[in-house]
Write a protein that holds these residues in place. Sequence first.
Motif, PDB file in Angstrom:
ATOM      1  N   GLN A  38       0.852  -1.180   0.000  1.00  0.00           N
ATOM      2  CA  GLN A  38       0.000   0.000   0.000  1.00  0.00           C
ATOM      3  C   GLN A  38       0.898   1.243   0.000  1.00  0.00           C
ATOM      4  O   GLN A  38       1.939   1.272   0.653  1.00  0.00           O
ATOM      5  N   TYR A  39       0.477   2.250  -0.761  1.00  0.00           N
ATOM      6  CA  TYR A  39       1.261   3.482  -0.885  1.00  0.00           C
ATOM      7  C   TYR A  39       0.370   4.693  -0.641  1.00  0.00           C
ATOM      8  O   TYR A  39      -0.819   4.672  -0.940  1.00  0.00           O
ATOM      9  N   PHE A  40       1.000   5.764  -0.147  1.00  0.00           N
ATOM     10  CA  PHE A  40       0.311   7.035  -0.047  1.00  0.00           C
ATOM     11  C   PHE A  40       0.180   7.605  -1.460  1.00  0.00           C
ATOM     12  O   PHE A  40       1.045   7.379  -2.312  1.00  0.00           O
ATOM     13  N   PRO A  41      -0.882   8.367  -1.745  1.00  0.00           N
ATOM     14  CA  PRO A  41      -1.038   8.963  -3.082  1.00  0.00           C
ATOM     15  C   PRO A  41       0.152   9.835  -3.504  1.00  0.00           C
ATOM     16  O   PRO A  41       0.440   9.966  -4.684  1.00  0.00           O
ATOM     17  N   SER A  42       0.872  10.389  -2.537  1.00  0.00           N
ATOM     18  CA  SER A  42       2.022  11.246  -2.864  1.00  0.00           C
ATOM     19  C   SER A  42       3.134  10.482  -3.581  1.00  0.00           C
ATOM     20  O   SER A  42       4.014  11.097  -4.187  1.00  0.00           O
ATOM     21  N   VAL A  43       3.095   9.153  -3.562  1.00  0.00           N
ATOM     22  CA  VAL A  43       4.119   8.369  -4.261  1.00  0.00           C
ATOM     23  C   VAL A  43       4.066   8.642  -5.765  1.00  0.00           C
ATOM     24  O   VAL A  43       5.082   8.548  -6.451  1.00  0.00           O
ATOM     25  N   LEU A  44       2.891   9.022  -6.275  1.00  0.00           N
ATOM     26  CA  LEU A  44       2.774   9.304  -7.706  1.00  0.00           C
ATOM     27  C   LEU A  44       3.633  10.495  -8.106  1.00  0.00           C
ATOM     28  O   LEU A  44       4.253  10.490  -9.176  1.00  0.00           O
ATOM     29  N   ASN A  45       3.686  11.529  -7.261  1.00  0.00           N
ATOM     30  CA  ASN A  45       4.558  12.674  -7.544  1.00  0.00           C
ATOM     31  C   ASN A  45       6.015  12.238  -7.576  1.00  0.00           C
ATOM     32  O   ASN A  45       6.782  12.645  -8.449  1.00  0.00           O
ATOM     33  N   LYS A  46       6.400  11.426  -6.619  1.00  0.00           N
ATOM     34  CA  LYS A  46       7.785  10.964  -6.575  1.00  0.00           C
ATOM     35  C   LYS A  46       8.106  10.114  -7.798  1.00  0.00           C
ATOM     36  O   LYS A  46       9.180  10.243  -8.389  1.00  0.00           O
ATOM     37  N   LEU A  47       7.180   9.266  -8.219  1.00  0.00           N
ATOM     38  CA  LEU A  47       7.397   8.444  -9.410  1.00  0.00           C
ATOM     39  C   LEU A  47       7.515   9.308 -10.659  1.00  0.00           C
ATOM     40  O   LEU A  47       8.307   9.004 -11.553  1.00  0.00           O
TER      41      LEU A  47
END
Length: 130
Positions: A38-47
């Motif tokens: 499970q990931y926080f939605p903020s991981v998309l910015n980092k990706l």
Amino acid sequence: MMDIAEVARRSGLKPSTLRYYEKIGLIHSPSRKGLRRQYFPSVLNKLNIISLGRMAGLSLIEISMMFDANDELSIDRTLLIQKTTEIDAQIKQLQAIRNSLFHVATCPQTSHLECPSFQKMMSAVKRDLS
């Protein structure tokens, strides 16, 4: 929270890539739901930042150094200037290759070996290989 399948779908990256990024410490999965990360939605910015760095020719190690201990973005501007210089050199090289290919394709000489421009290109290649 988003599971790994949702992050993969929204980021366009394969789950194996996400697992690899997690393994090397680029991203973090704070929890699991069953066996699924499970990931926080903020991981998309980092990706997205990782993808931009990869497109710019940065290594994953160079990209990882652009995040501080709190996982906040801390861009190494000197490294980026160096990369822009390298890209400029690549652009010049690719333009020369493109121009050479175009000349060879449109050369009016019956034999390329008789063409002074083609001979000049071949001499340049010999120097580069030496």
